[in-house]
Design an enzyme around this catalytic site. Structure first.
Site, PDB file in Angstrom:
ATOM      1  N   ARG A 281       0.806  -1.211   0.000  1.00  0.00           N
ATOM      2  CA  ARG A 281       0.000   0.000   0.000  1.00  0.00           C
ATOM      3  C   ARG A 281       0.846   1.271   0.000  1.00  0.00           C
ATOM      4  NH1 ARG A 281      -2.491  -4.086   1.670  1.00  0.00           N
ATOM      5  NH2 ARG A 281      -0.711  -4.426   3.033  1.00  0.00           N
ATOM      6  N   THR A 282       1.868   1.317   0.842  1.00  0.00           N
ATOM      7  CA  THR A 282       2.646   2.555   0.944  1.00  0.00           C
ATOM      8  C   THR A 282       3.381   2.846  -0.357  1.00  0.00           C
ATOM      9  OG1 THR A 282       2.925   2.211   3.323  1.00  0.00           O
ATOM     10  CG2 THR A 282       4.419   3.768   2.256  1.00  0.00           C
TER      11      THR A 282
ATOM     12  N   LYS B 263      26.012  -5.048  -1.181  1.00  0.00           N
ATOM     13  CA  LYS B 263      27.469  -5.069  -1.335  1.00  0.00           C
ATOM     14  C   LYS B 263      28.172  -4.350  -0.184  1.00  0.00           C
ATOM     15  CE  LYS B 263      26.865  -4.775  -6.364  1.00  0.00           C
ATOM     16  NZ  LYS B 263      27.165  -3.973  -7.578  1.00  0.00           N
TER      17      LYS B 263
ATOM     18  N   ARG C  30      11.650   3.443   2.907  1.00  0.00           N
ATOM     19  CA  ARG C  30      11.310   2.537   4.012  1.00  0.00           C
ATOM     20  C   ARG C  30      12.574   1.763   4.359  1.00  0.00           C
ATOM     21  NH1 ARG C  30       6.029  -1.143   4.347  1.00  0.00           N
ATOM     22  NH2 ARG C  30       5.309   0.930   4.973  1.00  0.00           N
TER      23      ARG C  30
ATOM     24  N   HIS D 146       5.981   5.797  11.312  1.00  0.00           N
ATOM     25  CA  HIS D 146       5.408   5.759   9.962  1.00  0.00           C
ATOM     26  C   HIS D 146       4.485   6.968   9.854  1.00  0.00           C
ATOM     27  CE1 HIS D 146       4.081   4.438   6.189  1.00  0.00           C
ATOM     28  NE2 HIS D 146       3.731   3.188   6.439  1.00  0.00           N
TER      29      HIS D 146
END
Length: 384
Positions: free
Chosen positions: A130-131, A160, A181, A209
């Protein structure tokens, strides 16, 4: 060079050269905003430097064919969106008004071109549906473009050993705004401290959030019709749930709010949130009785128990999972005006048969995320 338009005032662009002027507005360097001298300013009060809400939104956003690629407005108060504590009631009300206008833009798709020429990078080190998709949809519906990496933890140079700071310095060279995120709490602050473009925290581990909290409060306002004087139950994984932490911070902005914490012992709300609410004189109460709380509250905000936060302690996860489930028995004790919300995804903490009840607001809540994120992208990139 990144430029923005501000009301006339003393100052120069560089050296001793006078500032460039467009319709009586001075062009001055700022951190985030690209600018084109071909741009035209609509509906701006030169006295205040700010568009009226209705005129600025309609003129800048609803002109589908002839909207310029940059519409000047007063700079948004925030450079980055990192945590819920950044907002006050006035900013929240203004964001919600812009979000409401965005509903009209979305319904008139292909929509506005207010962000034409802008690029948003979505940098996601944890899974998201959703985000990530709502941010990408928001950008495209406003005429912008998207650069995306869905699993940056595994399929980027982070695998890496590249540092977050180096990744941010690289990605900002390709984009005008970064939505990130990350699996570590505090990563968004590090990114914002590094970047010269706006950074939006789309979730940082068990930290915060903030855009989810914004859409949650927007949904409560739309569903209940008020934000003062409400009772909200936060249910489920309150120790690891970044959504409930951010929501608690925002609810503290309003008057006569009471918050109930309902959770298994192993995932109780942490003391920092309780202490913050107490410092803001917000009444809160811990309870083990979901049925009693459900009968009192206006909003029942359910969350899933997050297995990914338990590491190898699967025994603790199994202990917490399934203790509090919203089903028809819970609905039967809820008030008629009350709503059930959930940040999603859900597992079994809300039974599927609840979906048909009009008080089940979680899919409307998810849709509201599009409007809030459209508003935020517009505000951060081109201002009010």
């Amino acid at each position: 060079m990144r430029l923005a338009i501000h009301p006339p005032r003393a100052g120069i662009l560089s050296g001793s050269s006078p500032p460039a002027t467009v319709l009586g507005w001075n062009v001055q360097a700022t951190r985030h905003q690209p600018f084109s001298l071909a741009s035209t300013v609509f509906g701006v009060s030169r006295q205040s430097g700010r568009l009226s809400t209705r005129s600025r939104i309609h003129s800048q956003l609803l002109g589908i064919q002839n909207t310029p690629s940059f519409s000047a407005g007063k700079k948004f108060q925030l450079d980055d969106l990192i945590e819920a504590q950044q907002f006050d009631r006035e900013i929240l009300a203004d964001i919600f008004e812009v979000a409401h206008e965005m509903e009209k833009v979305e319904k008139n798709s292909p929509g506005s071109q207010v962000l034409k020429g802008y690029l948003m990078a979505t940098l996601f080190y944890e899974p998201s549906t959703r985000t990530r998709l709502s941010f990408e949809s928001a950008m495209k519906r406003l005429g912008g473009e998207v650069l995306t990496t869905e699993n940056a933890r595994e399929f980027s140079s982070a695998a890496k050993g590249e540092t977050l700071e180096d990744t941010i310095r690289t990605v900002e060279g390709y984009s005008d705004i970064i939505v990130m995120r990350h699996f570590e709490s505090g990563a968004a602050k590090r990114a914002a401290a590094t970047a010269e473009v706006p950074v939006i925290n789309a979730g940082d581990g068990p930290g915060q959030h903030p855009t989810q909290a914004l859409l949650d409060v927007y949904t409560i306002d739309r569903e209940i019709g008020k934000l003062d004087g409400i009772k909200v139950a936060l249910v489920g994984d309150l120790a690891n749930g970044r959504t409930v932490r951010s929501l608690a911070y925002l609810l503290a902005k309003y008057q006569d709010v009471k918050i109930y914490f309902v959770s298994p012992d192993v995932v109780k709300m942490k003391d920092d949130i309780k202490d913050y609410l107490t410092s803001k004189r917000v009444e809160w109460e811990e309870s083990a009785d979901l049925m009693e709380v459900a009968s009192k509250c206006d909003v029942l905000y359910q969350t899933r128990i997050q297995r990914e936060r338990f590491g190898k302690r699967i025994d603790l996860y199994e202990e917490a999972r399934g203790k509090y489930i919203v089903d028809h028995d819970v609905l039967n004790v809820m008030q008629n005006h009350a709503v059930v919300m959930h940040p999603l995804p859900r597992l079994d903490e809300i039974t599927v048969d609840v979906d048909a009840d009009p008080r089940a607001a979680y899919f409307r809540q998810a849709k509201n995320g599009l409007y809030i994120r459209m508003a935020l992208l517009k505000l951060l990139l081109v201002g009010w």
